[in-house]
Design an enzyme around this catalytic site. Structure first.
Site, PDB file in Angstrom:
ATOM      1  N   LYS A 284       0.857  -1.203   0.000  1.00  9.86           N
ATOM      2  CA  LYS A 284       0.000   0.000   0.000  1.00  9.86           C
ATOM      3  C   LYS A 284       0.886   1.244   0.000  1.00  9.86           C
ATOM      4  O   LYS A 284       1.983   1.246   0.586  1.00  9.86           O
ATOM      5  CB  LYS A 284      -0.865  -0.046   1.265  1.00  9.86           C
TER       6      LYS A 284
ATOM      7  N   SER B  84      -9.581   1.582   3.601  1.00  8.29           N
ATOM      8  CA  SER B  84      -8.861   2.380   2.658  1.00  8.29           C
ATOM      9  C   SER B  84      -7.820   1.615   1.833  1.00  8.29           C
ATOM     10  O   SER B  84      -7.215   2.177   0.922  1.00  8.29           O
ATOM     11  CB  SER B  84      -8.158   3.518   3.391  1.00  8.29           C
TER      12      SER B  84
ATOM     13  N   SER C 282      -9.585  -0.777   7.817  1.00  5.89           N
ATOM     14  CA  SER C 282      -9.105  -0.486   6.469  1.00  5.89           C
ATOM     15  C   SER C 282      -8.546  -1.666   5.709  1.00  5.89           C
ATOM     16  O   SER C 282      -8.283  -1.550   4.524  1.00  5.89           O
ATOM     17  CB  SER C 282      -8.024   0.597   6.521  1.00  5.89           C
TER      18      SER C 282
END
Lengths: 160, 596
Positions: free
Chosen positions: B148, B243, B267
């Site tokens: 990420k 997210s 997330s």
């Protein structure tokens, strides 16, 4: 260039209503299966009267503390809604409860020996900065406060 | 001239001197089946095709079989691929190239911000050398992984999907990234996210929203396009959750075998549920956060996204452990483990928290949750209803603590040492203010301002300390339940399956986060490990997952139960249709979405 302007984001209006919540009827099940939702869901709690709208002084103070601006009335609305949402905390009885800083509070914080193990990376660190002079980061002159409220072109100027 | 045809003509052609050619140039004694394959000679005659030695397959057939094997290889689990690499059935370079090609063809998903092609191929080549020498570094050697974009990666742009860090090249690797690279993993690229990991849809980053690969799956298309519509009409694409949406989409679309995410309020588990992959949130303090750009220091953990529970255990084994650079990691020794194949669940006690039947929970997910509880009961486990009375306050508590910590953590972005810098030169403060004005989006600014409000002297006790007290109540709720004999809690992960993008953006980020994090947030509050296991497909053909929450640092038990459950439910594999012919049209849509 005025970078933080209170602008025309203040408006005298009432607190907007909260969003609609769909209540699920749920199924009737035996003991171990999930029952119908309990009363008083988090999204629509008993109405805690919000004390007052956030004053202009506080908004200005916040902008100066945070060094970000509200930009428009939507930003202020967002703050009002956030405060309203947070007010639900006052329903909970926390008498005699200690605040919790960390879930690892019952363990000792790890402190390593005070030996230098890494460093000497000045060049790498300076590479990412836009303005540098030799081994210094360059900043514009300090000791100049941000524009005060009176000097800004605010919505309130007209009403004063 | 007579041409022999029919059964008598099906004898093998004579290999003696060719007869004079017929009008079609072929000897008349040949059967028709040989005519097409005949090889014409310069003298006008023809010879029969030579018998192939070896497998007897043409180059074309062999190429198609290799391609199919490559595609099947991409769908395999991490352990299967690792075994294949060891046996030499596939090379790391080939694997890496296939993954990169698939990333290119699935570019419309917008799962990746940066694809590090050259670095990845170089790492793959080094891994190949090691395999040739018979000295692989471990099970992760040569495996393509995605990370990420809020983890620092040396020499690679790290943006957090924000204008503030566009162009920022990290000078160091996050500990988890370093651990992966030390074990030979191949870093394919950095995945898309919500700006600074604030959000629950991966829709608020500056690089545009992430599309859920299931939007393009056969299962979703069959259920969503009514028969009366034309075949060319594409259904609305759905969000991937957030997210860590980019990481989940990358794993779900087979472009990598595992991905790192971060989990502060759900997330990792939220996008895992929407994209049909396994999302593990380890116990707070197990995995180092050094190098993870922080959102909420007291709740952040690096999350692991994989296609099966075994792979999550492998990755956990590689990443967990004390890190001197992160003082919030525990000092206990961590021993990587193999998950046993659980056959007897009779000693297990599963808790069903009744407060997780939250308003807005879809009846479908409720049904799956009940079925799962029945599954455990019928297998002999003890299933009890438990109560976590302060659950409904966890989202409010998170809201206050998160904004307060964000106000502090975002203070480092002033444009001086790194990141975006404004051109305003009047004074330091005005430069800082302008930089932050230009660099942050509405969501981030909103949270910073709210956080500063809650931290004002007059509000500190009323909001911040109050939230910390409520946090203790929430954590002790869990403690009570686990002390009463419950081993694992079983809850839904999300309120419904993935929403279409157009519907999702109707509400603002804070409202959506408050709605979507409601089921996942409490585990972060208490620092407990939790995992999302994809369970079944909803009526719309989209994945639905269920969440297991375990005791602190008991990941082995949690993952063992999750593995058992995964085996029972047999979640279907995504059937991604060939999307090449849609590429240009969809890419146009993607462009307009990212600049809207």
């Amino acid at each position: 260039m005025r970078v933080l302007s209170l602008g025309r984001w203040l408006r005298a209006g009432r607190v907007p209503p909260r969003g609609r919540v769909r209540l699920n009827s749920g199924h009737r099940h035996s003991g171990h299966r999930p029952q119908a939702p309990p009363q008083g869901p988090a999204q629509v709690p008993p109405r805690v009267p919000h004390q007052q709208k956030v004053s202009v002084e506080v908004l200005d103070h916040l902008e100066h503390l945070a060094l970000v601006d509200f930009r428009d009335s939507e930003g202020v609305e967002r703050l009002q809604k956030a405060i309203q949402f947070a007010d639900q905390l006052h329903e909970v009885n926390t008498d005699g409860v200690e605040p919790m800083d960390s879930v690892l509070e019952d363990r000792c914080l790890y402190l390593r020996e005070d030996d230098v193990t890494e460093g000497n990376c000045t060049k790498e660190l300076l590479e990412n900065a836009r303005e540098t002079v030799e081994e210094y980061f360059v900043a514009p002159p300090g000791n100049i406060p941000l524009l005060k409220l009176e000097e800004q072109n605010t919505y309130l100027q007209g009403s004063k | 001239m007579r041409i022999a045809i029919g059964p008598s003509g099906s004898r093998a052609p004579q290999r003696s001197a060719p007869a004079p050619p017929a009008a079609n140039g072929l000897p008349p004694s040949w059967p028709p089946c040989q005519w097409r394959r005949a090889v014409l000679r310069q003298d006008g005659g023809a010879r029969p095709p030579r018998r192939r030695k070896g497998r007897g397959l043409s180059a074309g057939v062999r190429w198609r079989r290799r391609r199919r094997a490559g595609r099947t290889m991409l769908r395999a689990s991490l352990r299967q691929v690792s075994a294949a690499l060891k046996e030499g059935r596939v090379t790391p370079t080939e694997l890496c190239q296939r993954c990169l090609a698939l990333i290119k063809s699935t570019k419309f998903l917008n799962a990746y911000i940066t694809v590090t092609e050259e670095t990845a191929l170089k790492q793959a080549e080094e891994s190949e050398e090691r395999y040739k020498r018979g000295q692989p570094l471990g099970i992760l050697d040569g495996i393509p992984i995605a990370v990420k974009d809020n983890f620092n990666t040396a020499g690679i742009e790290t943006t957090c999907a924000s204008n503030m860090l566009k162009g920022y090249i990290s000078p160091y690797n996050a500990t988890v990234v370093q651990k992966l690279l030390d074990q030979g993993a191949v870093l394919l690229g950095k995945t898309n996210l919500d700006e600074f990991a604030m959000g629950s849809g991966s829709t608020d980053g500056v690089f545009g929203p992430v599309r859920n690969p299931w939007s393009y799956s056969k299962q979703y298309k069959e259920k969503s396009i009514p028969k009366s519509h034309s075949e060319d009409k594409e259904p609305d694409w759905v969000i991937s959750g957030g997210s860590s949406g980019g990481s989940a989409a990358a794993v779900s679309s087979f472009t990598c075998f595992a991905a790192l995410g971060s989990d502060t309020g759900g997330s990792t588990r939220n996008p895992a549920a929407h994209c049909g992959v396994v999302g593990l949130k380890p116990t707070y303090g197990l995995i180092s956060r050094h190098g993870l750009i922080p959102l909420v220091n007291s709740m952040d953990v690096p999350g692991i996204l994989t296609r099966c529970v075994d792979d999550a255990a492998v990755l956990l084994g590689s990443l967990a452990g004390h890190d001197p650079k992160d003082s919030t990691t525990i000092q206990d020794d961590f021993k990587p483990f193999e998950l046993p194949n659980l056959t007897d669940v009779s000693k297990l006690s599963i808790g069903i928290p009744k407060e997780y039947h939250a308003p807005g929970l879809s009846s479908e997910i409720l049904a799956f949750w009940s079925k799962a509880a029945d599954l455990f009961k019928n297998a002999g486990a003890k299933v009890v209803e438990v109560s976590l009375p302060h659950t409904r306050y966890s989202i409010v508590c998170y809201h206050v603590l998160c904004t307060a910590e964000v106000a502090s953590n975002m203070a480092r972005f002033d444009g001086l040492e790194y990141g975006h810098r404004s051109d305003v030169k009047d004074s330091t403060e005005s430069m800082y203010a302008a930089t932050r004005r230009e660099g942050f989006n509405d969501v981030v600014r909103g949270r910073i301002l709210s956080g500063n409000y809650f931290l004002l002297k007059q509000n500190y006790e009323k909001y911040f300390v109050k939230a910390q007290k409520v946090r203790r109540l929430i954590a002790s709720d869990f403690g009570k339940v686990f002390r009463s004999g419950v081993d694992i809690l079983l809850t839904p992960t999300t309120l419904s399956d993935a929403a279409p993008y157009t519907e999702f953006i109707q509400e603002d980020n804070r409202t959506r986060s408050a709605q979507d994090d409601i089921l996942t947030q409490a585990a972060n509050m208490a620092g407990l490990p939790a995992i999302n296991v994809p369970t079944a497909l909803s009526e719309r053909g989209l994945p639905v997952g269920l969440q297991f929450i375990g005791r602190s640092f008991q990941e082995k038990q949690l993952l063992t139960v999750a593995k058992w459950f995964e085996k029972q439910v047999q979640f279907p594999v995504i059937q991604l249709e060939e999307v090449k012919r849609h590429d240009s049209g969809v890419f146009q849509q993607q462009k307009s979405a990212s600049f809207s």
